[in-house]
Design a protein around this motif. Structure first.
Motif, short mmCIF file in Angstrom:
data_model
loop_
_atom_site.label_atom_id
_atom_site.label_comp_id
_atom_site.label_asym_id
_atom_site.label_seq_id
_atom_site.Cartn_x
_atom_site.Cartn_y
_atom_site.Cartn_z
N LEU A 272 0.82 -1.21 0.00
CA LEU A 272 0.00 0.00 0.00
C LEU A 272 0.86 1.27 0.00
CD1 LEU A 272 -2.70 -1.02 2.62
CD2 LEU A 272 -3.07 -0.67 0.17
N GLU A 273 2.05 1.17 0.54
CA GLU A 273 2.91 2.35 0.72
C GLU A 273 3.13 3.15 -0.56
OE1 GLU A 273 7.50 2.89 1.90
OE2 GLU A 273 6.29 1.83 3.39
N PRO A 274 3.55 2.55 -1.69
CA PRO A 274 3.76 3.37 -2.89
C PRO A 274 2.48 4.02 -3.41
CG PRO A 274 3.94 1.01 -3.38
CD PRO A 274 3.93 1.14 -1.90
N ILE A 275 1.33 3.38 -3.17
CA ILE A 275 0.06 3.97 -3.60
C ILE A 275 -0.25 5.20 -2.75
CG2 ILE A 275 -2.43 3.56 -3.77
CD1 ILE A 275 -1.79 0.63 -4.35
N PHE A 276 -0.01 5.11 -1.45
CA PHE A 276 -0.24 6.26 -0.58
C PHE A 276 0.71 7.40 -0.91
CE2 PHE A 276 -3.06 5.34 3.16
CZ PHE A 276 -3.61 4.18 2.65
N ILE A 277 1.98 7.07 -1.18
CA ILE A 277 2.95 8.11 -1.51
C ILE A 277 2.58 8.81 -2.81
CG2 ILE A 277 5.35 8.50 -2.23
CD1 ILE A 277 6.19 6.38 -0.19
N GLU A 278 2.12 8.04 -3.78
CA GLU A 278 1.69 8.65 -5.05
C GLU A 278 0.49 9.57 -4.83
OE1 GLU A 278 0.15 7.38 -9.53
OE2 GLU A 278 0.73 5.84 -8.08
N GLU B 138 8.76 11.07 5.36
CA GLU B 138 10.05 10.66 5.90
C GLU B 138 10.20 9.15 5.85
OE1 GLU B 138 11.51 13.70 9.23
OE2 GLU B 138 9.60 12.73 9.73
N GLU B 139 11.43 8.70 5.65
CA GLU B 139 11.69 7.26 5.57
C GLU B 139 11.59 6.64 6.96
OE1 GLU B 139 12.10 5.30 3.01
OE2 GLU B 139 11.78 6.96 1.64
N ASN B 140 10.81 5.58 7.02
CA ASN B 140 10.67 4.80 8.25
C ASN B 140 10.17 3.43 7.85
OD1 ASN B 140 9.70 3.56 10.68
ND2 ASN B 140 9.68 5.58 11.64
N ILE B 141 10.89 2.40 8.21
CA ILE B 141 10.57 1.06 7.72
C ILE B 141 9.24 0.54 8.25
CG2 ILE B 141 11.80 -0.13 9.57
CD1 ILE B 141 12.65 -2.21 7.45
N TYR B 142 8.84 0.98 9.46
CA TYR B 142 7.64 0.42 10.07
C TYR B 142 6.38 1.26 9.88
CZ TYR B 142 10.73 -2.96 12.27
OH TYR B 142 11.64 -3.96 12.49
N ASP B 143 6.52 2.57 9.72
CA ASP B 143 5.31 3.38 9.56
C ASP B 143 5.59 4.63 8.73
OD1 ASP B 143 5.84 5.83 11.42
OD2 ASP B 143 6.32 4.11 12.67
N LYS B 144 4.53 5.13 8.15
CA LYS B 144 4.55 6.38 7.39
C LYS B 144 3.38 7.22 7.89
CE LYS B 144 7.80 5.53 4.19
NZ LYS B 144 8.35 4.31 4.82
N ASN B 145 3.58 8.54 7.96
CA ASN B 145 2.44 9.37 8.31
C ASN B 145 2.46 10.68 7.54
OD1 ASN B 145 4.52 10.58 9.94
ND2 ASN B 145 2.91 11.52 11.18
#
Length: 217
Positions: free
Chosen positions: A128-134, A140-147
């Motif tokens: 899901l991460e690349p879809i959310f970033i797009e 910020e880079e964080n292996i466990y979470d993004k906000n």
């Protein structure tokens, strides 16, 4: 096959990605910050620009933070009926679905202040991460979470790790080759964690906290 693809396209549009107008607004508001990021090789201008703007789009299943409980109930009921409680995305040109573990809302004075969606397994976070970033922009880079944080809303995409069961204490033997984990209460699972998507209305939560503090005093 044609019916399935129509179903899949609608799912992607209605469930995960907010309306296209909102997407355009988001891209416009952070475009200048993106240029600064490219020039300075730091993501801070993007984060600062996002925090200075308001998010006005939909969230999960087309919901709006701040909607009434009746609107929430109707929308979620329709989502479960149409999509069998699955989250649909596309990965490398192929449709993927994730069974939703739970959908947990919080309300303040009949307005949706927070929504948490959990998906069993940790792999969903990485897909899901690349879809959310797009959709929402760089973070910020964080292996466990993004906000992602605006001045009125926060979105968190994270992994929740479960506690591994002590095999000697609970089973009287070692089982490191087949570890198990605590789920909820005394339940045990072989899945080491789950993915969390959290949407927070910062304005409603702030008002709620202020009222709670007044009550305490």
């Amino acid at each position: 096959m044609i019916t399935y693809m129509k179903y899949f396209i609608v799912a992607i549009t209605a469930i995960l990605i907010s309306c296209s107008d909102s997407n355009s607004r988001d891209k416009e508001t952070i475009s200048e910050a993106t240029k600064q990021y490219e020039e300075t090789d730091t993501i801070q201008p993007i984060l600062d620009q996002r925090k200075a703007t308001s998010y006005k789009g939909n969230i999960f299943a087309g919901l709006m933070l701040g909607c009434s409980k009746s609107d929430y109930d109707r929308t979620v009921k329709q989502f479960i009926a149409e999509y069998d409680n699955q989250l649909y995305i596309e990965v490398d040109g192929h449709p993927r679905s994730f069974p939703i573990r739970s959908i947990t809302p919080k309300f303040y004075k009949n307005r949706l202040s927070q929504l948490e969606i959990t998906i069993e397994g940790t792999h969903a976070k990485y897909e899901l991460e690349p879809i959310f970033i797009e959709k929402y922009g760089k973070v910020e880079e964080n292996i466990y979470d993004k906000n992602w944080v605006w001045n009125n809303m926060e979105i968190i995409l994270a992994i929740h790790r479960r506690t591994e069961v002590d095999p000697v204490k609970y089973f009287g033997t070692h089982s490191k080759n087949n570890p198990v984990y605590f789920d909820e209460g005394s339940r045990i699972t072989k899945i080491p964690g789950y993915t969390v998507i959290l949407y927070k209305d910062l304005n409603l939560l702030k008002i709620q906290n202020e009222e709670m503090n007044k009550t305490i005093v």
